[in-house]
Design an enzyme around this catalytic site. Structure first.
Site, mmCIF file in Angstrom:
data_model
loop_
_atom_site.group_PDB
_atom_site.id
_atom_site.type_symbol
_atom_site.label_atom_id
_atom_site.label_comp_id
_atom_site.label_asym_id
_atom_site.label_seq_id
_atom_site.Cartn_x
_atom_site.Cartn_y
_atom_site.Cartn_z
ATOM 1 N N HIS A 148 0.968 -1.290 0.069
ATOM 2 C CA HIS A 148 -0.021 0.116 -0.041
ATOM 3 C C HIS A 148 0.986 1.478 -0.059
ATOM 4 O O HIS A 148 1.884 1.210 0.765
ATOM 5 C CB HIS A 148 -0.819 0.226 1.348
ATOM 6 N N ARG B 280 -0.874 12.561 -0.160
ATOM 7 C CA ARG B 280 -2.035 13.462 -0.435
ATOM 8 C C ARG B 280 -1.632 14.614 0.254
ATOM 9 O O ARG B 280 -0.701 14.951 0.873
ATOM 10 C CB ARG B 280 -3.029 12.790 0.440
ATOM 11 N N HIS C 218 -7.678 -4.706 17.833
ATOM 12 C CA HIS C 218 -8.604 -5.887 18.510
ATOM 13 C C HIS C 218 -7.726 -7.100 18.166
ATOM 14 O O HIS C 218 -8.226 -8.214 18.713
ATOM 15 C CB HIS C 218 -9.870 -5.819 17.617
#
Length: 303
Positions: free
Chosen positions: A107, A111, A176
């Site tokens: 990835h 920006r 998590h």
């Protein structure tokens, strides 16, 4: 102080998208489709996508340039004083999911964000980074990726790479699950301390280094023999990628909250994914080594 120059940033982002697509097409042998879109609220983008390629099972390189009259919650979370202001955001974001389980997912995004309005000084920042998500770990791949990330930042200060490496480790972490998504890389956001000119140059250095960071790894692993066992584990681990993108990723949340194009936002997701209840790899296997030797945070450049 140099004022932000959105037009210059946009021109570079469009060039970056084209250069990355061209380089990956050369490796894969199949062309990317081109899909331009417009956003009713303002702006639009260009999605470049490959599915069922020779090397990539799915890959997307998206450019977007969108505007709005009121900052969405994901962007205003760290800057509550900007809530309600008009804004402009642009960037290139990519994810590549190779078919071969020995070739890692990757990835990258870069920006630029700025508030707009004639009555107030613009508030702007850059963000971005890249991270590597292997299914079967190779130390030489992780070291190469981190070395290129390190070298891209060195001209802008010795303190940047350690800070951005840690930021990436902390950000791409599934709270998590209490595990990292992959072997990390670099990540930064809200970057404007260097001034516009140097902040832009630093972001360019990161984006321009992506091809060097990833393509040698893809070339090295894309033809490794594999079987159903490896594909099965790849699909299971891809589930972690989906969980992170849909639960934690700021870019995904910003895109959805700002009325972005759903197909383009979610083209980062892998095409084949599996989940299992309380599955654990068998000790001593290559699958177990991913958890013990690669996912724990470490300094990959240490000798």
């Amino acid at each position: 102080m140099i004022s932000p120059q959105p037009a210059a940033v946009k021109a570079w982002l469009l060039s970056l998208q084209e250069r990355i697509v061209a380089a990956v097409e050369e490796v894969d042998g199949q062309p990317f489709i081109r899909d331009s879109w417009q956003r009713p609220e303002g702006g639009g983008g260009i999605s470049r996508l490959i599915e069922e390629g020779n090397v990539l099972e799915r890959g997307g390189v998206g450019f977007s340039h969108v505007t709005g009259l009121s900052l969405p919650p994901s962007a205003a979370a760290n800057r509550p004083e900007l809530a309600g202001r008009a804004w402009e955001a642009m960037g290139v974001s990519l994810v590549f999911h190779p078919r071969n389980p020995y070739a890692p997912t990757v990835h990258m995004n870069v920006r630029f964000f700025t508030t707009t309005g004639a009555d107030k000084e613009p508030v702007w920042w850059f963000g971005g980074g890249m991270d590597l998500t292997p299914y079967y770990g190779f130390t030489e791949d992780a070291r190469h990726f981190h070395q290129v990330c390190h070298d891209a930042l060195v001209p802008f200060g010795d303190e940047l790479h350690p800070a951005y490496k840690k930021w990436c480790d902390d950000y791409f972490y599934l709270k998590h699950r209490k595990e990292a998504r992959g072997v990390g890389g670099i990540f930064f956001d809200d970057a404007n301390e260097l001034g516009f000119e140097q902040s832009f140059a630093m972001t360019q250095s990161v984006g321009d280094s992506f091809i060097q960071a990833y393509l040698p790894i893809l070339q090295r692993r894309k033809d490794t023999p594999y079987g159903e066992r490896e594909r099965d584990f790849q699909a299971y681990r891809r589930g972690r990628y989906v969980e992170f993108n849909l639960v934690f990723d700021r870019g995904t949340l910003f895109g959805l909250q700002s009325g972005g194009r759903t197909e383009s936002i979610l083209m980062s997701l892998p095409p084949i994914v599996k989940w299992r209840y309380d599955w654990q790899p068998q000790a001593g296997t290559p699958e177990a080594a991913l958890y013990t030797d690669f996912l724990p945070h470490r300094d990959w450049l240490a000798t």
